[in-house]
Each structure stands twice: as C-alpha cells, then as structure tokens.
Design an enzyme around this catalytic site. Structure first.
Site, PDB file in Angstrom:
ATOM      1  N   CYS A   1       0.870  -1.167   0.000  1.00 43.54           N
ATOM      2  CA  CYS A   1       0.000   0.000   0.000  1.00 43.54           C
ATOM      3  C   CYS A   1       0.910   1.221   0.000  1.00 43.54           C
ATOM      4  O   CYS A   1       2.023   1.162  -0.508  1.00 43.54           O
ATOM      5  CB  CYS A   1      -0.976  -0.021   1.176  1.00 43.54           C
ATOM      6  SG  CYS A   1      -0.202   0.085   2.791  1.00 43.54           S
ATOM      7  N   ALA A   2       0.491   2.318   0.590  1.00 45.47           N
ATOM      8  CA  ALA A   2       1.272   3.549   0.511  1.00 45.47           C
ATOM      9  C   ALA A   2       2.601   3.440   1.246  1.00 45.47           C
ATOM     10  O   ALA A   2       3.601   4.019   0.828  1.00 45.47           O
ATOM     11  CB  ALA A   2       0.475   4.715   1.068  1.00 45.47           C
TER      12      ALA A   2
END
EC number: 2.7.1.69
Length: 523
Positions: free
Chosen positions: A469-470
């Site tokens: 993810c980020a």
C-alpha cells in the site's frame, strides 16, 4: 480469508496514490479560475482563466475516470502472473460488460424498472463510461468486474491449447471466456443494481441524519481498522463512490468549490456530507501531540536518539498524511494507546463538525491547503482560524493523555526501554555503517535492506505473495513460525512489522514501491 481481504485493500489503494497530485492541481486550478477570489483576472473571457482552465480540466482526469482507474489498478496488486496483461483484459472486459448492460437496458429497461431514456446523473441512476450510457455502478461495479477478470486470468491464462489453437491462448483465451461470463453478469446487474441504488439512497439519508454521531463512528472505525489494513475498504466508497454524494465526497467537493468560495455561510451548511473526510485532523494535530509525549517521557540519555526518530515520521504525518510510521511506533508497544488515539481522532473530528467546519480534510497539509485553505480562505478564514485553535488545543490533549498513560502504565515507548535494551530505532548513520560494509566489500544499502527483509520473512521459499500500500510491504507467508519479530525489522532499518497470522506488513515508508520491486526480483 483475512489475508485475501488485506491483499484486496492494498491493491485497491494503488490508484489512490494518484489522488494527491490530482487534488493539488484541482485545488490550484479552482483557486485561479474563481472570480470571487481572483477578481477580474479570473473572468471567463480572460487569457488567465482560459490557460488555467486547461490545467484544471487536465487535473480532473483522475476523478472523472475513477471506475476505469480502479479496473486497471486492481490487477496490479491481485493478479498472480502477467499483471500488465491482466490490466488490459480487465479494461476490455469491463467495457464489454457495459456494452452488454447498455444494450439490455435500451431494449428492456422497463422490465428492470430503469428509465433508460432519462438524462444521465441525478436520481436517474445512469452515467456515461467511455461514451457508453449505462447504470452508475461506481467504483464497486468496477472492482466487481475487475475481480472476476482477475480470477479468470489467474485460472486460465496459462491454459495450454492445441498447437492449431495457439493464437487463442493467454490473454485471448481469458477474453474469450470473460466475454461469455459478462453476458449473465450484465443481466444480473440490470436486475439487482437498481434495487441497490434504492438502498444506497436510503443509506445516504441515514448517514446524513446521523449527524455528529455518524461522524464520530465513521472516523473511529477508520482509525481503529488501520492495524488490520482494512481501513481502505471503509472510507473508499465514501470518498470516491456514491455512498453519500454523487461521485464521492472528493469529486463532489472539488466540483462545488466555486459555490462554496462564493458564500460566507458556514461550511457545514453548504456541504454537511464533507464531514466524513475529517480523518486527517489526527494526522496534523494528533501526531505532534503523541510525538511530544513520547519525547517527554523518554529517558534523558536517549532523548536525542528519540528526537531523530520522531521528527521525520511526525513531519511525514503532518505534510503527507502518512501516519503508519508514527502510529505503528506505539501500536506495537500498547494496543490500548492506539485505541485511545482512535477515540481522540473521532472526537476532534466531531468537535470540528459541531463548530460547522467541514471539507476535504483526510490527508496532510498539502492536500488540505490545496482543496480547502487556498481556494476558500478569502471567504471562510474565520472558520479556518477557529479550526487551528481547536486543533492546537487537541494537540495539548493528545500530549497530556499519552504522557499520563505512558507514565501510569510504564509503556516502553521509544526511549523508555530497559537499560539493558537498545532503542529499537537505528540512526541513519548506524544503519548506513551496518549495511554498507561487510568485511572489505561495499554493499548497496537498499539491496541489503531488501535482503534483510526477505531473511526476516523466512526466505524466498516461505513467501506466498507480496503486495504493497502507501507505506507497507504486505507479504503472506507459508509458515509464520520461521519469521522474525518486530524488533528485528526495526533493527534493520524499517519502522517495524505488523503480524496477523500468516500476513506480515513491514512498514517501509513512501519508498515501499521501490522496495517491493527489489523484493520481487529476489524472489
């Protein structure tokens, strides 16, 4: 099942990474084309307006084509092989699905309770996707079709056909199967989705009617789900889909910025639904209070080392809105601290709502400035001044609450470890010295970090799959018992590791896409 849900959440976050830049462009474009702010310079006939309008319309690309973006983005994280080909298959079959659905409704719309002759938008339940008039299924429809295509791709892409059918193998074979799968799916969508739209309208009314309680519950759940990697599944339909307002709160807010800028009424009276994006207050006001509490309670001899840790991860939360590094710092020490953090996050958002302050406040200061403060400061500066007064007051509350809990329960936050233990976070100098030199051989520090992560996860034979993810590298393993613990991952230069059964989330930071690429090369 939890591993699959987490993997889905991480894959869904991939397209969201584009939103920050697009939001800045829209914010600046809206600012410079709003006549009430810029005066005659932004008159629609001026060269200034026309030039900035070109930039603004380009900024709308991401938000105007969200379904297509999610259709193509999901296979990047979910396809087990040949991700790029799966993206192409998903796009083609998604368009095929909507051509089928459009034709069904144009011929038998009355049977399904759909007035296909109505104009798109509004309460018609219709929209335009790639110039196809169809049902507005939003992001959820896009993810559903993309998910079906990913399943077909993983199942049939490597199917071996006879030599004389060789041209129909690979992506063509997936498309052939998917073509006929989309026909019944289109009929099912025509039958079910109009009823779902009715339910969505009812849910929208419930959410709006819940007022402050609804805001508190939503923000609390968004924070408390972070350790499980499921928070994306909660907020994405609100922010980017039609659960609350058409097109999602982000898109709706940005489109209505000129109207909001032209009015001096309270922000809440102009757009109450924007209150659900108030998840960022804990990032810019809460994280500094937490960092101050951790520093204040650290042992005197370790304060400098703790400060070196806290400054960059706190600034990351404030500026970029990425909170995993600092939140996971105390989550591993005490889940109770994280629960308290979630309660305070929900409370500050609710207080802001009660004082009439709403807007797109889910990210860091860059996003908040571009979509709120810059274009709206001229007419709403009193509310933004009050916003900072409330926010700074809550920074003090976070500091006092965390300091009290850390001291009362003797939580071993960074800098409070027993004297026999090292502070869990290495300085950059120590990390560079450790990783750059092995005997007389120079080792690339990025490669060494990835190798250390793989070693901590039990080696390449223990890896099932990997996504990101980020800020987190999400890895599912075969045997969690051969993997290392959180202190190990901190010692090699990461921010730690969250474990849930066979699912490991190594907190890297914003450079995680590069780390994942190198990690996959090692596999």
């Amino acid at each position: 099942m939890m591993q699959k849900i987490q993997k889905f959440g991480g894959a869904m976050f991939t397209p969201v990474l584009l939103f920050s830049f697009a939001g800045i462009i829209i914010g600046l474009g809206t600012l410079f084309t709003t006549e009430v702010i810029m005066g005659s310079l932004a008159a629609p006939t001026s060269l200034w307006y026309k030039c900035w309008n070109v930039v603004l319309q380009g900024g709308w690309t991401v938000f105007s084509q969200l379904p297509l973006l999610f259709v193509v983005g999901l296979p990047i994280g979910m396809a087990k092989k040949q991700n790029a080909r799966c993206c192409m298959e998903a796009l083609v079959l998604y368009l095929t699905f909507h051509y089928f659905l459009s034709t069904i409704l144009s011929q038998w719309g009355g049977v399904f309770g759909v007035n296909f002759a109505a104009e798109v938008g509004g309460s018609s339940g219709l929209t335009m996707i790639a110039n196809i008039k169809t049902l507005d299924m939003g992001m959820m429809g896009a993810l559903l079709i993309s998910g079906v295509v990913i399943y077909l791709h993983n199942r049939f892409f490597d199917t071996e056909l006879p030599d004389w059918l060789g041209t129909f193998s690979g992506s063509t074979f997936v498309f052939m199967i998917g073509f006929f799968v989309m026909i019944p799916l289109a009929f099912i969508a025509a039958l079910i989705w109009p009823q779902i739209q009715v339910g969505m309208l009812a849910f929208q009314g419930f959410v709006k009617g819940a007022g402050a309680i609804g805001v508190w519950v939503f923000v609390f759940l968004e924070r408390i789900l972070i350790p499980f990697g499921l928070h994306h599944l909660l907020y994405s339909p609100f922010f980017y889909d039609n659960v609350v307002v058409p097109g999602g709160i982000y898109s709706y807010w940005a489109k209505n910025l000129p109207t909001v800028a032209a009015s001096t009424d309270s922000l809440r009276s102009l757009m109450p639904s924007a209150a659900f994006t108030a998840t960022g207050y804990s990032k810019i006001f809460g994280c500094p209070g937490i960092a101050l509490a951790i520093y204040a309670t650290a042992k005197k001899a370790k304060k400098k080392q703790v400060m070196a840790l806290l400054i960059p991860i706190t600034l990351t939360a404030i500026v970029a809105g990425v909170t995993e590094p600092i939140e996971f710092t105390f989550l591993f020490v005490s889940p109770m601290l994280f629960a308290v953090h979630a309660v305070l996050a929900a409370t500050i958002s609710t207080v802001m709502y009660l004082f009439g302050i709403v807007g797109v406040f889910s990210g860091g200061t860059i996003e908040m400035a571009s979509l709120n403060w810059i274009p709206l400061m001229g007419t709403h500066w009193p509310q933004y001044l009050l916003q900072f007064v409330i926010g700074i007051s809550f920074t003090g509350i976070w500091f006092l609450v965390f300091r009290t809990l850390i001291l009362k329960f003797d939580f071993k936050t960074p800098g409070r470890e027993d004297d026999a233990e090292e502070v869990k976070f290495r300085s950059k100098a120590e990390y560079r010295e450790r990783n750059n030199t092995t005997g007389n051989e120079q080792v690339d520090k990025k490669t060494q970090l990835v190798m250390d992560i793989l070693e901590g996860l039990g080696g390449k034979d223990n890896i099932v799959d990997v996504t990101n993810c980020a800020t987190r590298l999400r890895v599912n393993v075969k045997d969690e018992n051969v993997c290392r613990d959180d202190p190990y991952f901190k010692s090699i230069g990461t921010h730690g590791c969250s474990v849930n059964g066979k699912s490991f989330q190594v907190i890297i930071g914003l450079k995680v896409p590069n780390v994942r690429e190198d990690f996959e090369k090692l596999l």
